[in-house]
Design a protein around this motif. Structure first.
Motif, PDB file in Angstrom:
ATOM      1  N   PRO A   1       0.787  -1.230   0.000  1.00 33.94           N
ATOM      2  CA  PRO A   1       0.000   0.000   0.000  1.00 33.94           C
ATOM      3  C   PRO A   1       0.826   1.289   0.000  1.00 33.94           C
ATOM      4  O   PRO A   1       0.452   2.267  -0.637  1.00 33.94           O
ATOM      5  CB  PRO A   1      -0.833  -0.126   1.282  1.00 33.94           C
TER       6      PRO A   1
ATOM      7  N   TRP B   1       3.051   4.836   4.328  1.00 35.23           N
ATOM      8  CA  TRP B   1       2.157   3.999   5.129  1.00 35.23           C
ATOM      9  C   TRP B   1       2.206   4.292   6.615  1.00 35.23           C
ATOM     10  O   TRP B   1       1.222   4.069   7.315  1.00 35.23           O
ATOM     11  CB  TRP B   1       2.427   2.518   4.853  1.00 35.23           C
TER      12      TRP B   1
ATOM     13  N   HIS C   1      -0.475   6.615   7.570  1.00 37.08           N
ATOM     14  CA  HIS C   1      -1.854   6.192   7.297  1.00 37.08           C
ATOM     15  C   HIS C   1      -2.617   6.029   8.610  1.00 37.08           C
ATOM     16  O   HIS C   1      -2.031   5.719   9.650  1.00 37.08           O
ATOM     17  CB  HIS C   1      -1.834   4.861   6.541  1.00 37.08           C
TER      18      HIS C   1
ATOM     19  N   PHE D   1      -1.691  -1.040   9.317  1.00 34.96           N
ATOM     20  CA  PHE D   1      -1.742  -2.496   9.181  1.00 34.96           C
ATOM     21  C   PHE D   1      -3.085  -3.023   8.697  1.00 34.96           C
ATOM     22  O   PHE D   1      -3.316  -4.228   8.676  1.00 34.96           O
ATOM     23  CB  PHE D   1      -1.274  -3.170  10.468  1.00 34.96           C
ATOM     24  N   ALA D   2      -3.946  -2.106   8.296  1.00 30.50           N
ATOM     25  CA  ALA D   2      -5.137  -2.542   7.579  1.00 30.50           C
ATOM     26  C   ALA D   2      -4.788  -2.759   6.111  1.00 30.50           C
ATOM     27  O   ALA D   2      -5.532  -3.391   5.377  1.00 30.50           O
ATOM     28  CB  ALA D   2      -6.241  -1.510   7.717  1.00 30.50           C
ATOM     29  N   PHE D   3      -3.671  -2.216   5.680  1.00 28.68           N
ATOM     30  CA  PHE D   3      -3.214  -2.360   4.295  1.00 28.68           C
ATOM     31  C   PHE D   3      -4.321  -1.984   3.306  1.00 28.68           C
ATOM     32  O   PHE D   3      -4.626  -2.733   2.380  1.00 28.68           O
ATOM     33  CB  PHE D   3      -2.701  -3.784   4.037  1.00 28.68           C
ATOM     34  N   GLU D   4      -4.942  -0.855   3.569  1.00 24.98           N
ATOM     35  CA  GLU D   4      -5.972  -0.361   2.656  1.00 24.98           C
ATOM     36  C   GLU D   4      -5.319   0.092   1.359  1.00 24.98           C
ATOM     37  O   GLU D   4      -4.171   0.522   1.346  1.00 24.98           O
ATOM     38  CB  GLU D   4      -6.721   0.819   3.301  1.00 24.98           C
ATOM     39  N   SER D   5      -6.095   0.035   0.274  1.00 21.69           N
ATOM     40  CA  SER D   5      -5.476   0.347  -1.011  1.00 21.69           C
ATOM     41  C   SER D   5      -5.407   1.855  -1.267  1.00 21.69           C
ATOM     42  O   SER D   5      -4.677   2.293  -2.146  1.00 21.69           O
ATOM     43  CB  SER D   5      -6.218  -0.355  -2.145  1.00 21.69           C
ATOM     44  N   SER D   6      -6.146   2.663  -0.492  1.00 22.78           N
ATOM     45  CA  SER D   6      -6.053   4.118  -0.661  1.00 22.78           C
ATOM     46  C   SER D   6      -5.536   4.778   0.604  1.00 22.78           C
ATOM     47  O   SER D   6      -5.784   4.309   1.713  1.00 22.78           O
ATOM     48  CB  SER D   6      -7.419   4.711  -1.007  1.00 22.78           C
TER      49      SER D   6
ATOM     50  N   GLU E   1      -0.282   8.299  -5.061  1.00 21.86           N
ATOM     51  CA  GLU E   1      -1.428   9.194  -4.844  1.00 21.86           C
ATOM     52  C   GLU E   1      -0.963  10.596  -4.419  1.00 21.86           C
ATOM     53  O   GLU E   1      -1.451  11.603  -4.932  1.00 21.86           O
ATOM     54  CB  GLU E   1      -2.310   8.669  -3.705  1.00 21.86           C
TER      55      GLU E   1
END
Lengths: 385, 385
Positions: free
Chosen positions: A102, B227, B230, B234-239, A109
């Protein structure tokens, strides 16, 4: 390695090489303590990023003078991606894998939101990426080995396809470097980045690296134009004038203590045959896959069996993956969990044996068969908070 | 401090605190060696950037939760400058001092060349900057204490003038933090950055820091969106979804070993009275200035005598400044030379005494009077190559 521990998480944090503690003690007490500011010359701190870069180059098949070391992987990606966008002509698309690590997507982005001008990120499911490399793509940004599944992309063919479509390619080597023979020059890659603290054993948060193909290096003017990338940092000129070599990709002052640990760790790779290392890793992975298929046939394998499609990691999917991994860790088998359902195991023969794999398989079997993760719940929850 | 050494270069690299070697040994052997990847939780590595930030906040008069630690000063400047440009409305000018630390100017150059849209850097001679703060200025970017002369700007009045003209201000505190009581919140500063390895004694290339005024923090979306910034790494979201607090300004994985050294060094500042420290530094500076005026009245002082205009550094100008400094260093009086003609001496009472100043003055007098730098020429030249 601590007694009794089976460490299958070198793809998250590589273990401590025995050579590091005395070198760090020397770096702190003698270099910093006694040389003080003279350490920049006496202890070679100024040249250290270049020294570490030269240690890395043969490990990733990079030409001499094509690698720069420092900052984090994310910052290095920003450096090479901003360089690639400047070379994009009228193309405006960054193409990536929605399952990419990510931070790579986040950095893209952030960069496109700053630059504007129609630049945008398109992240597609892993198996849709290659077909989408078209005339609108400026940069293909991919990771060689997937951090969840351990699936390995064919760097050569993807790079060829991108070039045939007129696009540039950036490779993230975080899960490749130190685990398998990367061949950046042979594959004609444009740019790459990678991490120092996984299979390279550089220490927690070790500085990262980047690669710029020599054919792109000369005309490149860095966006993160810090003084360490200046042609003459100590002339203190009022305008930026990039260094002629890859040193231009350095930005600010690098974290010397962390770099010394990294450099010390890399010495262990000096005469290592990465081809043989990876072959042995694949054998151990085969063993793990076979053991689990025999012991727990219902457990879903997330990693390709085909050696050509595999890095140095074996992953499984399990709906209670998080709890299963906590139960494993409580029994001294260390891997890690990656959302939503992946339990992953880094496998490097540098410190993992045939017996370790058998013991890890037996432990995982017992946990799954007896649902032992349920009995660990209290401890697990307590550890997380 | 090594026996016999008079170290007047803590503004380049602060000396090693005695507490650091055992802590680094523990960090390497126990935390990394034994905890391995569990060190991120067990040893508190994840929270370390926030811990170090909380250590720094009182030293620079920053509100709790307004400081982020990691990366280099240059990268941190890029972070806050790109944030400031996004808030600039129709204004397009970054105003700075042409004598500012060059990396600050280089970073601004790199950023405006990426962003385009008419953004530009105007760097004026130091004494012309304040008068040029007008309606076209988006950001005033200045260093509180000049790295060459040690001259200190009035952070409060410059910030007021900038705000009155509708501009934002970024302060570089590299030569202030740990040397004098900085008052970011009191001065209503917008952004700041600074260095960990000078007066804060954080070790060679120690991670740097940045400050964002709480009034700007909420709406800020980072450009270097890694990251670690963010909301849920550790949710490893794509956005990318920025963390709600100042943690959003973190980018990639920080260099833990270097951070541990920095954090250990900062413990020494915990109950230190920076007001008293700076007062004593100014006294020692007065002594140095008076001694040199008496011994070598022709030597040109580059630092203001006025305490309100002085950091914790005394500088002189000399046409042979480079050679003079090498001769001093050869006699165990360590300062440094800054092009074109500045010899500078960092003065902090933490490890510099009245006697050190007298001895340094006598040594400098002898070198200048007997032109001893000439006799050192061979050694000096040899040492440089």
């Amino acid at each position: 390695m601590p007694e009794g521990l089976i460490y299958l998480d070198g793809n998250s944090l590589g273990p401590l090489p025995k050579t590091v503690p005395p070198r760090m003690a020397d770096a702190v007490s003698r270099q910093w303590g006694n040389s003080l500011v003279k350490g920049w010359n006496e202890a070679g701190w100024f040249k250290l990023p270049s020294v570490v870069a030269a240690q890395l180059e043969p490990l990733i098949g990079a030409e001499p003078g094509s690698v720069a070391v420092g900052d984090s992987t994310s910052i290095n990606l920003f450096k090479v991606l901003s360089a690639a966008l400047k070379m994009s002509g009228s193309r405006r698309r960054i193409l990536s894998d929605s399952g990419n690590f990510p931070s790579d997507l986040y950095i893209a982005e952030g960069l496109v939101s700053l630059v504007g001008s129609g630049f945008h990120l398109m992240a597609l499911p892993s198996d849709k990426v290659e077909a989408a490399i078209g005339a609108d793509v400026a940069v293909v940004m991919l990771t060689e080995v997937d951090y969840r599944t351990g699936q390995r992309r064919n760097m050569r063919s993807v790079t060829q396809a991108a070039h045939a479509a007129g696009a540039l390619v950036i490779w993230d080597l975080s899960h490749s470097a130190g685990a398998l023979p990367v061949r950046l020059a042979d594959c004609n890659a444009d740019f790459a980045v990678g991490c120092g603290y996984k299979f390279l054993n550089g220490g927690p948060g070790a500085p990262a690296f980047l690669y710029v193909a020599p054919r792109h290096a000369e005309s490149l003017v860095p966006t993160l134009s810090g003084w360490m990338g200046h042609s003459a940092p100590f002339a203190f000129e009022s305008s930026y004038r990039p260094a002629s070599g890859i040193e231009k990709m350095q930005a600010g002052t690098p974290p010397i203590l962390s770099l010394i640990a990294f450099s010390t760790a890399l010495e262990l790779f000096k005469d290592l045959d990465l081809e043989a290392l990876h072959a042995r890793s694949l054998q151990l992975g085969d063993l793990f896959i076979a053991e689990m298929a025999r012991r727990c046939p219902y457990l879903e394998l997330a990693t390709p069996r085909d050696h050509r499609l595999r890095g140095s990691q074996v992953s499984f999917r399990h709906a209670n993956g998080y709890e299963v991994m906590q139960a494993l860790i409580a029994r001294d088998v260390i891997g890690d969990f990656r959302s939503p359902d992946i339990i992953r195991f880094g496998i490097t023969p540098l410190y993992i044996s045939h017996d370790d794999i058998i013991r890890a398989s037996a432990t995982l079997e017992q946990i799954l068969r007896d649902r032992l993760w349920d009995t660990d719940t209290y401890r697990v929850r307590a550890a997380v908070t």
